[in-house]
Design an enzyme around this catalytic site. Structure first.
Site, PDB file in Angstrom:
ATOM      1  N   LYS A 143       0.935  -1.228  -0.003  1.00 55.99           N
ATOM      2  CA  LYS A 143      -0.120  -0.074   0.013  1.00 55.99           C
ATOM      3  C   LYS A 143       0.805   1.202   0.060  1.00 55.99           C
ATOM      4  O   LYS A 143       2.170   1.257   0.667  1.00 55.99           O
ATOM      5  CB  LYS A 143      -0.666  -0.026   1.293  1.00 55.99           C
ATOM      6  CG  LYS A 143      -1.809  -1.206   1.450  1.00 55.99           C
ATOM      7  CD  LYS A 143      -3.071  -1.110   0.586  1.00 55.99           C
ATOM      8  CE  LYS A 143      -3.968  -2.377   0.471  1.00 55.99           C
ATOM      9  NZ  LYS A 143      -5.131  -2.104  -0.142  1.00 55.99           N
ATOM     10  N   LYS A 169       2.075  -9.267  -1.448  1.00 60.64           N
ATOM     11  CA  LYS A 169       1.719  -9.101  -3.173  1.00 60.64           C
ATOM     12  C   LYS A 169       1.302  -7.466  -3.442  1.00 60.64           C
ATOM     13  O   LYS A 169       1.405  -6.656  -2.790  1.00 60.64           O
ATOM     14  CB  LYS A 169       0.193  -9.811  -2.916  1.00 60.64           C
ATOM     15  CG  LYS A 169      -0.969  -9.259  -2.007  1.00 60.64           C
ATOM     16  CD  LYS A 169      -2.050 -10.001  -1.996  1.00 60.64           C
ATOM     17  CE  LYS A 169      -2.908  -9.824  -3.226  1.00 60.64           C
ATOM     18  NZ  LYS A 169      -3.400  -8.553  -3.304  1.00 60.64           N
ATOM     19  N   GLU A 172      -4.737  -5.337  -6.273  1.00 56.33           N
ATOM     20  CA  GLU A 172      -5.372  -5.595  -7.268  1.00 56.33           C
ATOM     21  C   GLU A 172      -5.513  -4.837  -8.819  1.00 56.33           C
ATOM     22  O   GLU A 172      -5.641  -5.022  -9.660  1.00 56.33           O
ATOM     23  CB  GLU A 172      -6.957  -6.134  -7.285  1.00 56.33           C
ATOM     24  CG  GLU A 172      -7.844  -5.027  -7.049  1.00 56.33           C
ATOM     25  CD  GLU A 172      -7.562  -4.394  -5.573  1.00 56.33           C
ATOM     26  OE1 GLU A 172      -6.805  -4.984  -4.657  1.00 56.33           O
ATOM     27  OE2 GLU A 172      -8.456  -3.357  -5.266  1.00 56.33           O
ATOM     28  N   HIS A 260      -6.830 -13.231  -6.921  1.00 58.59           N
ATOM     29  CA  HIS A 260      -7.707 -12.364  -6.226  1.00 58.59           C
ATOM     30  C   HIS A 260      -8.819 -12.163  -7.244  1.00 58.59           C
ATOM     31  O   HIS A 260      -9.171 -12.605  -8.353  1.00 58.59           O
ATOM     32  CB  HIS A 260      -6.789 -10.848  -6.522  1.00 58.59           C
ATOM     33  CG  HIS A 260      -7.329  -9.920  -5.851  1.00 58.59           C
ATOM     34  ND1 HIS A 260      -8.617  -9.167  -5.907  1.00 58.59           N
ATOM     35  CD2 HIS A 260      -7.055  -9.264  -4.693  1.00 58.59           C
ATOM     36  CE1 HIS A 260      -8.710  -8.186  -4.855  1.00 58.59           C
ATOM     37  NE2 HIS A 260      -7.651  -8.253  -4.251  1.00 58.59           N
ATOM     38  N   LYS A 300     -13.410  -5.889   6.381  1.00 59.20           N
ATOM     39  CA  LYS A 300     -14.088  -4.648   5.887  1.00 59.20           C
ATOM     40  C   LYS A 300     -15.246  -5.098   4.863  1.00 59.20           C
ATOM     41  O   LYS A 300     -16.076  -4.472   4.786  1.00 59.20           O
ATOM     42  CB  LYS A 300     -13.658  -3.619   5.272  1.00 59.20           C
ATOM     43  CG  LYS A 300     -12.418  -4.151   3.783  1.00 59.20           C
ATOM     44  CD  LYS A 300     -11.516  -2.962   3.497  1.00 59.20           C
ATOM     45  CE  LYS A 300     -11.030  -3.338   2.249  1.00 59.20           C
ATOM     46  NZ  LYS A 300      -9.736  -2.391   1.910  1.00 59.20           N
TER      47      LYS A 300
HETATM   48  C1  CAP Z   1      -7.252  -5.461   1.188  1.00 54.25           C
HETATM   49  C2  CAP Z   1      -7.205  -5.332  -0.207  1.00 54.25           C
HETATM   50  C3  CAP Z   1      -7.718  -6.633  -0.865  1.00 54.25           C
HETATM   51  C4  CAP Z   1      -9.196  -7.150  -0.089  1.00 54.25           C
HETATM   52  C5  CAP Z   1      -9.851  -7.737  -1.238  1.00 54.25           C
HETATM   53  C6  CAP Z   1      -7.933  -3.999  -0.640  1.00 54.25           C
HETATM   54  O1  CAP Z   1      -6.612  -4.326   1.519  1.00 54.25           O
HETATM   55  O2  CAP Z   1      -5.869  -5.206  -0.683  1.00 54.25           O
HETATM   56  O3  CAP Z   1      -8.040  -6.325  -2.235  1.00 54.25           O
HETATM   57  O4  CAP Z   1      -8.640  -8.025   0.618  1.00 54.25           O
HETATM   58  O5  CAP Z   1     -11.066  -8.176  -0.699  1.00 54.25           O
HETATM   59  O6  CAP Z   1      -7.542  -3.596  -1.815  1.00 54.25           O
HETATM   60  O7  CAP Z   1      -8.996  -4.019  -0.023  1.00 54.25           O
HETATM   61  P1  CAP Z   1      -6.862  -3.773   3.296  1.00 54.25           P
HETATM   62  P2  CAP Z   1     -11.298  -9.712  -0.579  1.00 54.25           P
HETATM   63  O8  CAP Z   1      -6.100  -5.125   4.090  1.00 54.25           O
HETATM   64  O9  CAP Z   1      -6.002  -2.444   3.443  1.00 54.25           O
HETATM   65  O10 CAP Z   1      -8.044  -3.764   3.495  1.00 54.25           O
HETATM   66  O11 CAP Z   1     -10.199 -10.358  -0.032  1.00 54.25           O
HETATM   67  O12 CAP Z   1     -12.477  -9.798   0.213  1.00 54.25           O
HETATM   68  O13 CAP Z   1     -11.584 -10.128  -2.137  1.00 54.25           O
HETATM   69 MG    MG Z   2      -6.580  -4.779  -2.782  1.00 55.68          MG
END
Ligand code: CAP
Ligand code: MG
Length: 404
Positions: A143, A169, A172, A260, A300
């Site tokens: 991030k 990683k 996305e 993902h 979340k």
């Molecule tokens: C999590 C994350 C992932 C989510 C996707 C985001 O970041 O990188 O893409 O986990 O949700 O972009 O939100 P945070 P899921 O840890 O900062 O929330 O795994 O339910 O598909």
């Molecule tokens: Mg993400």
């Protein structure tokens, strides 16, 4: 050869009989259409071999119904997952006779599920060295999601690696943009992880996001692996199941694939209409993903624990010749939430936190240590609060975000 079955929840339009509606789905997805056909006659009656069958129609108790439909094996082109979806998740969603319809489950005969994951849970565990401990894997997402240049991305990765994580990683939406060219990013990150390994002795996995057009994704993955990538990532719903399959079946690509599911909410979120995560998970395993995001019980994205447990069972249950897929719990997690995930989902999972690590008051390495400590505590059956008494990084994370 056994056939494919699919289960749908549906609500017929007012005035439409439930059985009639179920048959409408079945006919639309096999040999029928809205009217009878002169082209189906004595001479061409052989086409009825591809007729589907409504196996059951059951009231769901909420005004909707559940139907199970059998699709003959022969209607499917073995190995062509996009075509599978055109049959089991195609025109039916637009049928005027239905108010709502949701695909909730599919069963594929082994012959249609292909070679599946190259690594699976055991293969990834062997890469990380947890085949004996069986502990959960802990990882992070770089991030901010996008924006960092390759060198700064590598610095974040280095900090996460010396903090003790197993996996790092891309996010996305990060692929091969000019502000962070993919090959340069792989080279910088892998060099940083080599430095971390010199200090820690631990090889950390880096899942580079190779999501791109179907005509380029294999070449992109080859280039990434030649540049040193030890794991690939694909956004399966935007790139396509066949993109995952092409990478999984490619003999040169001997690295695990992290899948993902971004955009899944457009399909999975509405309990009455769309496609549940379960069939998506079934197809990701068939396509050959080694790890798959299936949601969190406390994060979340609103995931229901029982549904997630069922989805995780679907990708980990014993299927001869088809390796289990590592479920990934990610999204809104921080060290204070690790215990809830492990308590509900068990230890055969990959826990991931982005903000919950890089937002730690003392930075990424401390955030990583806090996340590792939280998982250690949960596995040992010690409360995070208790463990925090002797683990500063965890204490600082709990002070900022709490421990539930
Ligand atoms: C999590 C994350 C992932 C989510 C996707 C985001 O970041 O990188 O893409 O986990 O949700 O972009 O939100 P945070 P899921 O840890 O900062 O929330 O795994 O339910 O598909
Ligand atoms: Mg993400």
């Amino acid at each position: 050869m056994s056939d494919v079955t699919a289960v749908y929840y549906y609500r017929p339009k007012t005035g439409v009989d439930a059985e009639f509606a179920a048959h409408a789905i079945c006919e639309e997805q096999t040999t029928g259409t809205w009217t009878d056909l002169s082209t189906v006659n004595e001479k061409t009656r052989y086409v009825h071999a591809l007729d589907g069958e409504v196996l059951e129609v059951t009231p769901a108790g909420d005004g909707g119904y559940v139907t199970k439909i059998r699709y003959p094996y022969e209607i499917f082109e073995a190995g062509n997952i996009p075509q599978y979806l055109s049959v089991i998740a195609g025109n039916l969603f637009g049928l005027g006779k239905l108010e709502t319809v949701r695909l909730t489950e599919i069963t594929l005969p082994r012959e249609l599920a292909g070679s599946g994951p190259k690594f699976g849970i055991e293969g990834v565990r062997r890469l990380v060295g947890t085949e004996t401990s069986r502990r959960p894997h802990v990882g992070t997402i770089i991030k901010p999601k996008v924006g960092l240049n390759p060198k700064d991305t590598a610095e974040v990765a280095y900090q996460a690696a010396i903090g003790g994580l197993d996996l790092i990683k891309d996010d996305e939406t990060l692929t091969n943009q000019p502000f962070c060219p993919l090959i340069e990013r792989v080279e910088e990150v892998m060099a940083a992880l080599d430095c971390a390994k010199d200090e820690t002795g631990k090889q950390v996995l880096y899942a580079v996001n190779v999501t791109t057009g179907g005509d380029r994704i294999v070449e992109c993955a080859h280039s990434a692996v030649k540049a040193g990538a030890n794991m690939l990532m694909v956004d399966v719903l935007t790139a396509g199941f066949s993109a995952v399959q092409a990478l999984a079946e490619d003999p040169f690509l001997q690295v695990p694939i992290h899948v993902h599911r971004t955009m899944h909410g457009a399909l999975t979120r509405n309990a009455e209409h769309g496609i549940a995560m379960r069939p998506i998970a079934t197809l990701v395993r068939a396509a050959g993903g080694d790890q798959l995001h299936t949601g969190t019980v406390s994060g979340k994205m609103g995931g229901k624990a029982e549904e997630i447990l069922g989805d995780n069972r679907e990708i980990t249950r014993e299927i001869p010749g088809l390796k289990p897929v590592f479920p990934v719990a990610s999204g809104g997690l921080h060290p204070g939430k690790a215990a809830a995930e492990i308590a509900k989902l068990g230890c055969d999972i990959v826990l991931q936190a982005g903000g919950g690590i890089h937002g730690h008051p003392d930075g990424t390495a401390a955030g990583a240590r806090a996340f590792v400590q939280a998982a250690e505590a949960a596995v040992a059956g010690i409360s995070a609060k208790e463990y925090a008494k002797t683990h500063t990084e965890l204490a600082r994370a709990i002070a900022k975000w709490g421990d539930s």
